[in-house]
Design a protein around this motif. Structure first.
Motif, PDB file in Angstrom:
ATOM      1  N   ALA A   1       0.846  -1.202   0.000  1.00 20.59           N
ATOM      2  CA  ALA A   1       0.000   0.000   0.000  1.00 20.59           C
ATOM      3  C   ALA A   1       0.877   1.246   0.000  1.00 20.59           C
ATOM      4  O   ALA A   1       1.896   1.290   0.690  1.00 20.59           O
ATOM      5  CB  ALA A   1      -0.909   0.007   1.228  1.00 20.59           C
TER       6      ALA A   1
ATOM      7  N   LYS B   1       5.535   2.960  -4.895  1.00 24.57           N
ATOM      8  CA  LYS B   1       4.893   1.638  -4.807  1.00 24.57           C
ATOM      9  C   LYS B   1       5.492   0.697  -5.845  1.00 24.57           C
ATOM     10  O   LYS B   1       5.780  -0.473  -5.553  1.00 24.57           O
ATOM     11  CB  LYS B   1       3.381   1.781  -5.014  1.00 24.57           C
ATOM     12  CG  LYS B   1       2.616   0.484  -4.774  1.00 24.57           C
ATOM     13  CD  LYS B   1       1.153   0.613  -5.170  1.00 24.57           C
ATOM     14  CE  LYS B   1       0.334   1.337  -4.140  1.00 24.57           C
ATOM     15  NZ  LYS B   1      -1.106   1.393  -4.481  1.00 24.57           N
TER      16      LYS B   1
ATOM     17  N   ASP C   1      -1.444  -4.893  -5.253  1.00 21.84           N
ATOM     18  CA  ASP C   1      -1.647  -3.474  -4.934  1.00 21.84           C
ATOM     19  C   ASP C   1      -2.825  -3.376  -3.960  1.00 21.84           C
ATOM     20  O   ASP C   1      -3.963  -3.681  -4.321  1.00 21.84           O
ATOM     21  CB  ASP C   1      -1.950  -2.706  -6.236  1.00 21.84           C
ATOM     22  CG  ASP C   1      -2.066  -1.220  -6.003  1.00 21.84           C
ATOM     23  OD1 ASP C   1      -2.295  -0.788  -4.847  1.00 21.84           O
ATOM     24  OD2 ASP C   1      -1.952  -0.469  -6.988  1.00 21.84           O
ATOM     25  N   SER C   2      -2.532  -2.954  -2.724  1.00 21.84           N
ATOM     26  CA  SER C   2      -3.591  -2.904  -1.706  1.00 21.84           C
ATOM     27  C   SER C   2      -4.081  -1.479  -1.476  1.00 21.84           C
ATOM     28  O   SER C   2      -4.711  -1.196  -0.459  1.00 21.84           O
ATOM     29  CB  SER C   2      -3.096  -3.543  -0.403  1.00 21.84           C
ATOM     30  OG  SER C   2      -1.841  -3.021  -0.034  1.00 21.84           O
TER      31      SER C   2
ATOM     32  N   THR D   1      -4.066   2.795  -1.104  1.00 20.38           N
ATOM     33  CA  THR D   1      -3.316   3.922  -0.524  1.00 20.38           C
ATOM     34  C   THR D   1      -3.036   3.654   0.959  1.00 20.38           C
ATOM     35  O   THR D   1      -3.524   2.680   1.532  1.00 20.38           O
ATOM     36  CB  THR D   1      -4.142   5.210  -0.626  1.00 20.38           C
ATOM     37  OG1 THR D   1      -5.293   5.055   0.231  1.00 20.38           O
ATOM     38  CG2 THR D   1      -4.593   5.475  -2.054  1.00 20.38           C
TER      39      THR D   1
ATOM     40  N   ASP E   1      -6.070   3.191   2.855  1.00 18.38           N
ATOM     41  CA  ASP E   1      -6.679   1.857   2.669  1.00 18.38           C
ATOM     42  C   ASP E   1      -5.933   0.782   3.458  1.00 18.38           C
ATOM     43  O   ASP E   1      -6.389  -0.365   3.504  1.00 18.38           O
ATOM     44  CB  ASP E   1      -6.610   1.430   1.190  1.00 18.38           C
ATOM     45  CG  ASP E   1      -7.362   2.354   0.262  1.00 18.38           C
ATOM     46  OD1 ASP E   1      -8.430   2.845   0.668  1.00 18.38           O
ATOM     47  OD2 ASP E   1      -6.879   2.583  -0.867  1.00 18.38           O
ATOM     48  N   SER E   2      -4.798   1.125   4.041  1.00 17.65           N
ATOM     49  CA  SER E   2      -3.876   0.084   4.517  1.00 17.65           C
ATOM     50  C   SER E   2      -4.317  -0.592   5.814  1.00 17.65           C
ATOM     51  O   SER E   2      -3.671  -1.543   6.257  1.00 17.65           O
ATOM     52  CB  SER E   2      -2.451   0.628   4.652  1.00 17.65           C
ATOM     53  OG  SER E   2      -2.364   1.621   5.641  1.00 17.65           O
TER      54      SER E   2
END
Ligand SMILES: NC(=O)c1ccc[n+]([C@@H]2O[C@H](COP(=O)([O-])OP(=O)(O)OC[C@H]3O[C@@H](n4cnc5c(N)ncnc54)[C@H](OP(=O)(O)O)[C@@H]3O)[C@@H](O)[C@H]2O)c1
Length: 219
Positions: free
Chosen positions: A153, A160, A176-177, A179, A182-183
């Motif tokens: 993230a 990234k 891809d997890s 931002t 969002d982590s």
């Protein structure tokens, strides 16, 4: 690549082992000073340095210390890193270990957002749910059926990509997890945390995460 590693414990030590084996130029530091890192240096060829020196000229800096120690790091730690340095945060917040941090517990700041604020530099969240021993034991060539995937993230798309490429070089796939905001989907207690599965399993686990934290993480 020139890589600075701040923290030489389970994760920092094993990243030092693998990154030097891949030919990277690694500078590694802990809290007690470079004189305590001679065994790791002899084993790996990494250069033991002070915390202040580890990021100097580095294109990638890995910060891998207990979260509660982040505020103790020297201010301006990253000022002498290479332009556009990519900073990896492997950290996790355990209230029992790290003490009460209201910004995370009450205000819902993600752990990596909190760390980025303290560092004064954006970070890429990676390795936080990876068993340290897996860094040594689980690398597999691309395409291997048992190659595991790690969520990554970050807010900065270029950083990234740098980290995803490095992880793939280390022998893992990546997912891809999102931002840093969002982590929370990969923080302790989530389905992906500690999961040893490939891209599909990791993608599914990230989607199934709940923002509600388990009792261990609500102290
Ligand atoms: N262990 C795992 O499998 C694992 C997996 C994923 C993520 N993580 C997370 O990654 C982080 C590091 O975990 P770890 O298990 O590698 O920790 P660890 O084995 O306890 O090692 C911590 C390292 O940080 C150094 N350190 C502590 N305070 C410092 C400071 N103020 N300045 C510079 N260095 C400092 C320590 O140096 P000294 O020894 O000299 O004090 C030590 O080298 C944690 O947030 C952890 O939750 C761990």
């Amino acid at each position: 690549m020139k890589i600075g590693i701040v923290g030489a414990g389970n994760i920092g030590g094993n990243l030092t082992r693998r990154l030097t084996a891949l030919g990277h130029d690694v500078y590694v530091a802990n809290s007690r000073g470079p004189q305590t890192l001679t065994a790791l240096a002899e084993e790996t060829g990494a250069t033991p340095v002070s915390v202040e020196e580890a990021p100097r000229g580095a294109e990638v800096v890995v910060v891998t210390i207990p979260l509660k120690a982040i505020p103790d790091l020297p201010s301006g730690l990253l000022d002498q890193a290479a332009d556009g340095v990519t900073v990896i945060d492997t950290g996790n917040y355990y209230p029992q270990r790290d003490g009460r941090i209201a910004a995370i517990l009450d205000e819902g700041l993600t752990e990596s957002r909190w760390t980025a604020q303290h560092l004064g530099h954006t970070v890429v969240k990676a390795f936080n749910g990876t068993y340290a021993q897996d860094i040594l034991d689980r690398p597999r060539p691309a395409g291997a059926p048992d190659r595991i995937a790690l969520p990554v993230a970050a807010d900065d798309a270029r950083a990234k990509q740098v980290v995803r490429a490095l992880i793939e070089e280390l022998g893992f796939d990546t997912v891809d997890s999102g931002t840093l905001d969002d982590s929370w989907r990969q923080q302790p207690g989530t389905p992906v945390y500690g999961l040893r599965e490939g891209v599909d399993g990791v993608t599914k686990a990230l989607a199934e995460a709940s923002r509600e934290r388990t009792p261990d993480f609500t102290a």
